[in-house]
Write an enzyme that holds these catalytic residues in place. Structure first.
Site, mmCIF file in Angstrom:
data_model
loop_
_atom_site.group_PDB
_atom_site.id
_atom_site.type_symbol
_atom_site.label_atom_id
_atom_site.label_comp_id
_atom_site.label_asym_id
_atom_site.label_seq_id
_atom_site.Cartn_x
_atom_site.Cartn_y
_atom_site.Cartn_z
ATOM 1 N N LYS A 38 0.844 -1.202 0.000
ATOM 2 C CA LYS A 38 0.000 0.000 0.000
ATOM 3 C C LYS A 38 0.876 1.247 0.000
ATOM 4 O O LYS A 38 2.071 1.168 0.304
ATOM 5 C CB LYS A 38 -0.926 -0.021 1.219
ATOM 6 N N ARG A 137 -10.638 -0.182 14.539
ATOM 7 C CA ARG A 137 -10.601 0.475 13.238
ATOM 8 C C ARG A 137 -11.745 -0.025 12.365
ATOM 9 O O ARG A 137 -12.708 0.689 12.172
ATOM 10 C CB ARG A 137 -9.222 0.258 12.598
ATOM 11 N N TYR A 266 15.129 30.927 5.803
ATOM 12 C CA TYR A 266 13.941 31.632 6.316
ATOM 13 C C TYR A 266 14.032 31.829 7.827
ATOM 14 O O TYR A 266 14.447 30.928 8.553
ATOM 15 C CB TYR A 266 12.677 30.826 6.035
ATOM 16 N N MET A 313 11.057 24.660 0.721
ATOM 17 C CA MET A 313 10.218 23.738 -0.051
ATOM 18 C C MET A 313 11.044 22.806 -0.941
ATOM 19 O O MET A 313 10.737 21.621 -1.057
ATOM 20 C CB MET A 313 9.205 24.528 -0.894
HETATM 21 C C1 PLP Z 1 -0.390 -1.780 6.899
HETATM 22 C C2 PLP Z 1 -0.954 -3.028 7.402
HETATM 23 C C3 PLP Z 1 -0.134 -4.160 7.589
HETATM 24 C C4 PLP Z 1 1.359 -4.114 7.456
HETATM 25 O O1 PLP Z 1 1.930 -3.720 8.683
HETATM 26 P P1 PLP Z 1 3.507 -3.668 8.911
HETATM 27 O O2 PLP Z 1 3.661 -3.226 10.301
HETATM 28 O O3 PLP Z 1 4.040 -2.685 7.933
HETATM 29 O O4 PLP Z 1 4.015 -5.033 8.647
HETATM 30 C C5 PLP Z 1 -0.749 -5.349 7.926
HETATM 31 N N1 PLP Z 1 -2.084 -5.416 8.106
HETATM 32 C C6 PLP Z 1 -2.883 -4.351 7.966
HETATM 33 C C7 PLP Z 1 -4.353 -4.506 8.203
HETATM 34 C C8 PLP Z 1 -2.349 -3.125 7.635
HETATM 35 O O5 PLP Z 1 -3.149 -2.070 7.530
#
Ligand code: PLP
Length: 374
Positions: A38, A137, A266, A313
């Protein structure tokens, strides 16, 4: 927009990805591994990570959104892709068509998704049921709800396939009572259904690295460790053979000698304590190098040098020991000579976690794959 003339680059070591996945496979030889890619593979570039992950034996991928899953399909991968988040129900039709597995966060979601599925299709929508055992969640929290979901899927098995059941830990990196509580709750909830699904999973990197093999589940969702980064806080570091896959490099674009008292950047917050050389580096917070990194180090010519003044930036300034040529390489994350800077150190400095450092690196920095696996 394509960036050909930006000196900052992210290098992704594909052999490191491959080796890191193998490390976890060797710890859990009987389990399947889903590579969590992801957020553009934690900032590494999804197209750089899928291949070494599959070559090292991952059976599929996890992403956060259906769009990310479709990107992987477009790259040509046919393996399982699980969307971990609660997708918009409208996306279930395209998921059905492209063989993308979705997470069902509730019975209501399943009912809504059903309305969006194509009843004429021979394909089923594959679903993984999310159990909320304490993360707070998504997912159902009781056995009754789980049973209703399973019943609903059975009643509509012309369009749904129950492919998995999973939960997610809130404290896997710490272990302890709450972790055990969640684990026990998960086991308790799924023990009667465990044989009905192909994938039963709860381990992320942290849990996958601490759990012993004789475990209840059969699949690991491997994220941060795949990228060579320990999920544990520095204090709890277990000895792992992980190698960071990502390095972030830029270049000196300008250099000058300044007299004592010269103000830099800055706010004019930095005043040169002596006559010194100040190099300007072509990277800034728009590239994902946060303003909070002010005062952190970089490596130039194998030596640590300190950032001075505010990060702007697109540029930042560094105090350097000599007048390096324009174009000299600057390492922000990675190694050069005997020195190295890790994403963990950058995160500690900025008061955050390496996940955030990596996923904040912006799209404008090109990702370049190196060290490919054959
Ligand atoms: C992001 C995520 C993972 C991966 O977690 P890591 O700590 O990066 O291994 C696994 N399961 C879910 C549901 C996640 O959202």
């Amino acid at each position: 927009m394509k960036f050909d003339y930006i000196p900052s680059k992210i290098y992704v070591d594909q052999k490191a990805i491959y080796d890191n996945l193998k490390v976890v496979r060797n710890l859990h030889p009987t389990k399947d591994i889903l590579a969590v890619v992801k957020a553009d593979a934690y900032g590494h570039g999804i197209e750089n990570v899928c291949e070494p992950a599959i070559k090292a034996g991952a059976v599929g991928f996890c992403v956060a959104y259906v769009d990310e899953a479709r990107m992987i399909r477009k790259l040509g991968y046919k393996e399982l892709i699980l969307v971990l988040g609660a997708s918009e129900v409208q996306a279930s039709k395209i998921a059905q068509k492209e063989n993308i597995s979705l997470t069902a966060p509730s019975l209501k979601w399943l009912k809504e998704a059903l309305k969006n599925l194509d009843p004429a299709s021979s394909k089923k929508l594959k679903v993984h049921l999310a159990l909320d055992t304490g993360m707070g969640r998504i997912g159902v929290t009781t056995l009754e709800e789980l049973k209703k979901e399973i019943k609903f899927i059975e009643d509509n098995d012309n369009l749904f396939e129950l492919e998995g059941i999973f939960t997610h830990f809130a404290t896997a990196d710490e272990g302890g009572n709450y972790y055990n509580y969640q684990k026990n709750k998960f086991v308790e909830m799924v023990k009667d259904f465990k044989d009905q699904v192909k994938y039963l999973h709860c381990e992320n990197s942290a849990a996958g690295l601490i759990e012993s093999e004789d475990d209840f589940t059969n699949t690991i969702r491997l994220g941060i460790a795949l990228y060579g980064i320990s999920p544990f806080l520095e204090k709890k570091k277990v000895t792992l053979n992980l190698k960071p896959a990502l390095s972030l490099k830029s270049q000196i674009s300008f250099i000058k000698e300044v007299p004592k008292g010269t103000k830099i950047s800055y706010g004019a917050t930095y005043s040169a304590p002596d006559d010194e050389y100040i190099a300007t580096v072509s990277i800034g917070y728009a590239d994902g190098w946060l303003r909070r990194m002010q005062g952190f180090k970089v490596i130039i010519d194998g030596k640590f040098c300190q950032n001075v003044g505010r990060i702007t930036m697109d540029q930042l300034m560094v105090r350097v020991p000599q007048k390096f040529p324009i174009g000299t390489e600057v390492v922000l994350i990675g190694e050069e000579g005997k020195n190295r800077i890790t994403a963990e150190e950058a995160a500690d400095f900025a008061g955050t976690i390496p996940y955030e450092i990596l996923t904040t690196l912006s799209k404008r920095v090109p990702r370049i794959a190196v060290n490919p696996v054959n």
